[in-house]
Design a protein around this motif. Structure first.
Motif, PDB file in Angstrom:
ATOM      1  N   GLY A 184       0.802  -1.215   0.000  1.00 52.29           N
ATOM      2  CA  GLY A 184       0.000   0.000   0.000  1.00 52.29           C
ATOM      3  C   GLY A 184       0.835   1.266   0.000  1.00 52.29           C
ATOM      4  O   GLY A 184       0.517   2.233  -0.693  1.00 52.29           O
ATOM      5  N   LEU A 185       1.920   1.283   0.762  1.00 49.80           N
ATOM      6  CA  LEU A 185       2.759   2.471   0.846  1.00 49.80           C
ATOM      7  C   LEU A 185       3.573   2.697  -0.423  1.00 49.80           C
ATOM      8  O   LEU A 185       3.953   3.830  -0.732  1.00 49.80           O
ATOM      9  N   ALA A 186       3.848   1.629  -1.160  1.00 47.38           N
ATOM     10  CA  ALA A 186       4.664   1.740  -2.372  1.00 47.38           C
ATOM     11  C   ALA A 186       3.840   1.921  -3.640  1.00 47.38           C
ATOM     12  O   ALA A 186       4.375   2.360  -4.660  1.00 47.38           O
ATOM     13  N   LYS A 187       2.564   1.596  -3.609  1.00 41.68           N
ATOM     14  CA  LYS A 187       1.759   1.560  -4.827  1.00 41.68           C
ATOM     15  C   LYS A 187       1.673   2.923  -5.506  1.00 41.68           C
ATOM     16  O   LYS A 187       1.265   3.907  -4.892  1.00 41.68           O
TER      17      LYS A 187
ATOM     18  N   GLY B 141       4.236  12.714 -12.426  1.00 38.68           N
ATOM     19  CA  GLY B 141       3.082  12.061 -13.041  1.00 38.68           C
ATOM     20  C   GLY B 141       2.577  10.847 -12.304  1.00 38.68           C
ATOM     21  O   GLY B 141       1.592  10.230 -12.732  1.00 38.68           O
ATOM     22  N   THR B 142       3.220  10.474 -11.219  1.00 37.80           N
ATOM     23  CA  THR B 142       2.724   9.397 -10.369  1.00 37.80           C
ATOM     24  C   THR B 142       2.838   9.838  -8.918  1.00 37.80           C
ATOM     25  O   THR B 142       3.616  10.737  -8.590  1.00 37.80           O
ATOM     26  N   ILE B 143       2.075   9.175  -8.065  1.00 38.39           N
ATOM     27  CA  ILE B 143       2.121   9.519  -6.649  1.00 38.39           C
ATOM     28  C   ILE B 143       1.929   8.262  -5.826  1.00 38.39           C
ATOM     29  O   ILE B 143       1.189   7.355  -6.225  1.00 38.39           O
ATOM     30  N   SER B 144       2.622   8.179  -4.717  1.00 38.75           N
ATOM     31  CA  SER B 144       2.469   7.068  -3.783  1.00 38.75           C
ATOM     32  C   SER B 144       2.606   7.605  -2.375  1.00 38.75           C
ATOM     33  O   SER B 144       3.041   8.747  -2.161  1.00 38.75           O
TER      34      SER B 144
END
Length: 227
Positions: free
Chosen positions: A86-89, A143-146
């Protein structure tokens, strides 16, 4: 039903849905930011600091090298393997759309709600909105976030405050109705698990909205909580 699709794409919604989690596919290297105290756990007179390096090690390898983190995992409502995933996704976002939301009136309300007990160590809630907003936008720049990206972009040490008659150490989970049990619906690490998907779901694609612009993004539409 439309909002549930966001969950189906990437949000961890709990073991009740029978989701199988796997460790992160790639390791994180956070460089010089690894010494920042990402979580200073306050409980009465006790304080324990967990730095970013300890959290990164946990996400990358599964090893728990920090007492505070170990306690946080046990109180999160998730298994260690679920938290690692969950933290890395990563979630795909548009940084302008993220900024549009976070500078809008609903976005500011969202940030205040998200800072119930977790905020900069020294200034507490005074600059909590600005600080968390900067971390989220910084994390979204590529462009991505985790969750781990947001942690890495926190500008200062953060505390989870649990003090007498002021803060209760609980966080407001943005995915109302999708968490299971008290721990999963109030713990800091569970809050982090859900946060990126809520940001993805609420990002705006209209013209940039700032505090100086009074025009609402969408009149009558509040925060999307993924339900």
């Amino acid at each position: 039903m439309a909002m549930f699709n966001y969950l189906a794409v990437g949000l961890l919604v709990g073991t009740s849905l029978g989701v199988v989690f796997s460790p992160p596919a790639s390791a994180y290297d956070l460089g010089n930011d690894s010494n920042r105290n990402t979580i200073r756990w306050n409980s009465g007179g006790a304080v324990w600091s967990t730095d970013l390096a300890s959290i990164t090690t946990f996400v990358n390898t599964g090893d728990v090298t920090d007492r505070g983190l170990n306690d946080g995992i046990s109180r999160s409502g998730w298994s260690a393997s679920e938290l690692r995933a969950g933290l890395a996704k990563p979630y795909s976002v548009d940084v302008v759309g993220v900024a549009n939301f976070l500078y809008s009136d609903p976005g500011i309300k969202f940030l205040k709600n998200a800072s119930r007990s977790y905020f900069p160590y020294w200034t507490q809630s005074t600059y909590a909105v600005e600080s968390l907003r900067g971390a989220i936008i910084g994390a979204a720049a590529d462009g991505t976030i985790s969750s781990l990206d947001i942690m890495a972009n926190l500008p200062v040490d953060y505390r989870l405050a649990h003090t007498c008659n002021t803060y209760d150490g609980k966080q407001n989970i943005c995915a109302e109705g999708k968490c299971v049990g008290e721990a999963q619906c109030t713990s800091l690490l569970s809050w982090y698990v859900f946060l990126p998907a809520c940001i993805q779901a609420n990002q705006q694609s209209t013209a940039v909205v700032t505090r100086e612009v009074s025009t609402p993004v969408v009149p009558g539409v509040g925060i999307r909580g993924l339900w």
